[in-house]
Design an enzyme around this catalytic site. Structure first.
Site, PDB file in Angstrom:
ATOM      1  CE1 TYR A 149      -4.115  -1.627   5.682  1.00 32.89           C
ATOM      2  CE2 TYR A 149      -2.998   0.364   4.913  1.00 32.89           C
ATOM      3  CZ  TYR A 149      -3.652  -0.823   4.649  1.00 32.89           C
ATOM      4  OH  TYR A 149      -3.814  -1.227   3.349  1.00 32.89           O
ATOM      5  CD  GLU A 193      -2.145   5.201   4.766  1.00 35.44           C
ATOM      6  OE1 GLU A 193      -1.753   5.253   5.932  1.00 35.44           O
ATOM      7  OE2 GLU A 193      -2.594   6.197   4.172  1.00 35.44           O
ATOM      8  CB  SER A 197      -0.861  -0.010   1.264  1.00 35.36           C
ATOM      9  OG  SER A 197      -1.338   1.287   1.547  1.00 35.36           O
TER      10      SER A 197
HETATM   11  N1  GDD Z   1     -12.449   7.290   6.053  1.00 39.46           N
HETATM   12  C1  GDD Z   1     -12.533   8.623   6.176  1.00 39.46           C
HETATM   13  N2  GDD Z   1     -13.676   9.175   6.704  1.00 39.46           N
HETATM   14  N3  GDD Z   1     -11.503   9.397   5.758  1.00 39.46           N
HETATM   15  C2  GDD Z   1     -11.626  10.733   5.883  1.00 39.46           C
HETATM   16  C3  GDD Z   1     -12.766  11.346   6.416  1.00 39.46           C
HETATM   17  C4  GDD Z   1     -13.839  10.529   6.855  1.00 39.46           C
HETATM   18  O1  GDD Z   1     -14.877  10.983   7.325  1.00 39.46           O
HETATM   19  N4  GDD Z   1     -12.596  12.703   6.377  1.00 39.46           N
HETATM   20  C5  GDD Z   1     -11.390  12.922   5.833  1.00 39.46           C
HETATM   21  N5  GDD Z   1     -10.796  11.732   5.542  1.00 39.46           N
HETATM   22  C6  GDD Z   1      -9.437  11.590   4.968  1.00 39.46           C
HETATM   23  C7  GDD Z   1      -8.540  10.655   5.777  1.00 39.46           C
HETATM   24  O2  GDD Z   1      -8.017  11.339   6.924  1.00 39.46           O
HETATM   25  C8  GDD Z   1      -7.496  10.319   4.729  1.00 39.46           C
HETATM   26  O3  GDD Z   1      -6.519  11.312   4.672  1.00 39.46           O
HETATM   27  C9  GDD Z   1      -8.283  10.337   3.410  1.00 39.46           C
HETATM   28  O4  GDD Z   1      -9.528  10.967   3.710  1.00 39.46           O
HETATM   29  C10 GDD Z   1      -8.550   8.959   2.815  1.00 39.46           C
HETATM   30  O5  GDD Z   1      -9.083   8.109   3.802  1.00 39.46           O
HETATM   31  P1  GDD Z   1      -9.660   6.657   3.439  1.00 39.46           P
HETATM   32  O6  GDD Z   1     -10.645   6.747   2.337  1.00 39.46           O
HETATM   33  O7  GDD Z   1     -10.119   6.049   4.725  1.00 39.46           O
HETATM   34  O8  GDD Z   1      -8.416   5.887   2.816  1.00 39.46           O
HETATM   35  P2  GDD Z   1      -6.888   5.795   3.276  1.00 39.46           P
HETATM   36  O9  GDD Z   1      -6.083   6.679   2.367  1.00 39.46           O
HETATM   37  O10 GDD Z   1      -6.739   5.991   4.728  1.00 39.46           O
HETATM   38  O11 GDD Z   1      -6.541   4.256   2.990  1.00 39.46           O
HETATM   39  C11 GDD Z   1      -6.973   3.609   1.788  1.00 39.46           C
HETATM   40  O12 GDD Z   1      -5.940   3.655   0.830  1.00 39.46           O
HETATM   41  C12 GDD Z   1      -4.745   2.934   1.147  1.00 39.46           C
HETATM   42  C13 GDD Z   1      -3.780   3.112  -0.012  1.00 39.46           C
HETATM   43  O13 GDD Z   1      -3.203   4.388   0.066  1.00 39.46           O
HETATM   44  C14 GDD Z   1      -7.321   2.165   2.163  1.00 39.46           C
HETATM   45  O14 GDD Z   1      -7.896   1.534   1.046  1.00 39.46           O
HETATM   46  C15 GDD Z   1      -6.086   1.383   2.558  1.00 39.46           C
HETATM   47  O15 GDD Z   1      -6.453   0.015   2.806  1.00 39.46           O
HETATM   48  C16 GDD Z   1      -5.075   1.470   1.401  1.00 39.46           C
HETATM   49  O16 GDD Z   1      -3.918   0.730   1.724  1.00 39.46           O
END
Ligand code: GDD
Length: 339
Positions: A153, A131, A129
């Site tokens: 994670y 991440e 990822s």
């Molecule tokens: N989930 C979520 N909910 N994220 C929020 C929110 C909210 O209400 N508001 C802002 N965000 C911001 C998070 O702080 C983060 O910076 C961004 O939106 C994306 O969050 P997510 O959609 O939860 O994804 P992620 O980037 O943390 O992780 C996803 O991508 C990774 C690859 O870069 C997941 O799919 C991981 O499993 C994957 O490895």
């Protein structure tokens, strides 16, 4: 000719379902590892696989149990194994660090060890990822960029990545890692920000809600379409030699931009509907991700074609359809969307 056999862990998720469809089209015998509860309650857990369920072979096992994974791998003896299963919600990893590490690191180790023991010729894919880059040390990131994870994670994914590399080097396993950037679709879970926005925008348009609570909307991500990203996984395993590849669009957009586009597609202004919720900010944030997939393009011939705008539009249109088809009772029940 006998069919090639693929085993997918995490087959019930967004990526697993697209990959299963893709491999069936390529005439693979597709096996999947699922939790026992998924077989007991298929309507709830197997909805993404609905259209192909009759063509799949599902086996129950747990990422926490080496014995159960060993048993499945012994009975399937796969030619290719795609290890997608994980606790994949970054926010949750702050709430339960220990189970995230246990599941993600041990689960990967168990699968690798069982393959080494039972099917050493099997080609292995690890779902790494972006991440892992965390507080990015350069922009854009490549396979050479140093890891600096910002969550348990991310740490668990670095460990899985290193385990995969070590099995490749120590035991000559054909083991590859995809460093996938965020990839979305109408099959995304509601807890991730894109789906949270698209589903709320649809509900707001239909008068079923008025606000969407969000955390850090200035965070930037490199968002692609999951349907395209699973193809990169497959191409990696078709290479004569295993390797590690960044899979990304090369574009970065903020959560704010995603919300702006999603709402404007429905004729709404996001500023009227996005509510800031301090509880949704993460203790340590990954502020920006932008990948350079030049190696995947040059070596695998892989490149994304679906634009950011097309992705947002597809997700919002799909959610509008889902929400419009709901009965009044369903709509009332779903007020408590996961955040
Ligand atoms: N989930 C979520 N909910 N994220 C929020 C929110 C909210 O209400 N508001 C802002 N965000 C911001 C998070 O702080 C983060 O910076 C961004 O939106 C994306 O969050 P997510 O959609 O939860 O994804 P992620 O980037 O943390 O992780 C996803 O991508 C990774 C690859 O870069 C997941 O799919 C991981 O499993 C994957 O490895």
């Amino acid at each position: 000719m006998t069919k090639r056999i693929a085993l997918i862990t995490g087959i019930t998720g967004q990526d697993g379902s697209y990959l299963a469809e893709f491999l069936l089209e390529k005439d693979y015998a597709v096996h999947g590892v699922v939790r026992r509860v998924a077989l007991e309650d298929p309507e709830h857990h197997l909805w993404r696989l609905r259209s192909v369920l009759q063509d799949l072979h599902l086996h129950s096992a747990s990422l926490e149990s080496f014995a159960s994974l060993h048993r499945v791998i012994r009975s399937v003896l796969p030619d290719e194994c795609y290890h997608l299963a994980a606790q994949s919600f970054v926010s949750y990893s702050f709430e339960d660090e220990f189970s995230t590490l246990n599941t993600n690191i041990n689960g990967t180790h168990y699968v690798l060890a069982a393959l080494h023991d039972l099917a050493p010729k099997c080609r292995f894919y690890f779902a790494g990822s972006s991440e892992m880059f965390g507080r990015v040390e350069e922009v854009p990131q490549t396979e050479k960029t140093r890891f600096h994870p910002r969550s348990v994670y991310g740490i668990s994914k670095v460990a899985g990545f290193e385990l995969t590399r070590n099995y490749r080097e120590a035991y000559d396993l054909h083991a590859s890692s995809g460093i996938l950037y965020n990839h979305e679709s109408p099959r995304r879970g509601y807890e991730f920000v894109t789906r949270k926005i698209s589903s709320h925008a649809a509900r707001i348009k239909l008068g079923l809600a008025s606000k969407v609570p969000l955390g850090n909307i200035e965070a930037k991500r490199d968002w692609g379409h999951a349907r395209e990203y699973v193809k990169a996984m497959w191409v990696m395993l078709q290479q004569p030699r295993p390797g590690d590849y960044v899979v990304a669009t090369g574009e970065t957009h903020s959560v704010r931009e995603f919300a702006e586009l999603a709402f404007s597609h429905l004729g709404l202004d996001y500023k009227d509907h996005v509510a800031s919720d301090p509880q949704l900010f993460r203790p340590a944030e990954v502020d920006m991700l932008q990948g350079d997939a030049s190696l995947a393009r040059a070596t695998l011939g892989w490149k994304p074609t679906i634009s950011f705008y097309e992705l947002v539009r597809e997700m919002v249109d799909a959610d509008l359809k889902i929400q419009s088809g709901r009965s009044v009772i369903d709509a009332a029940r779903s007020v408590g969307f996961p955040q």
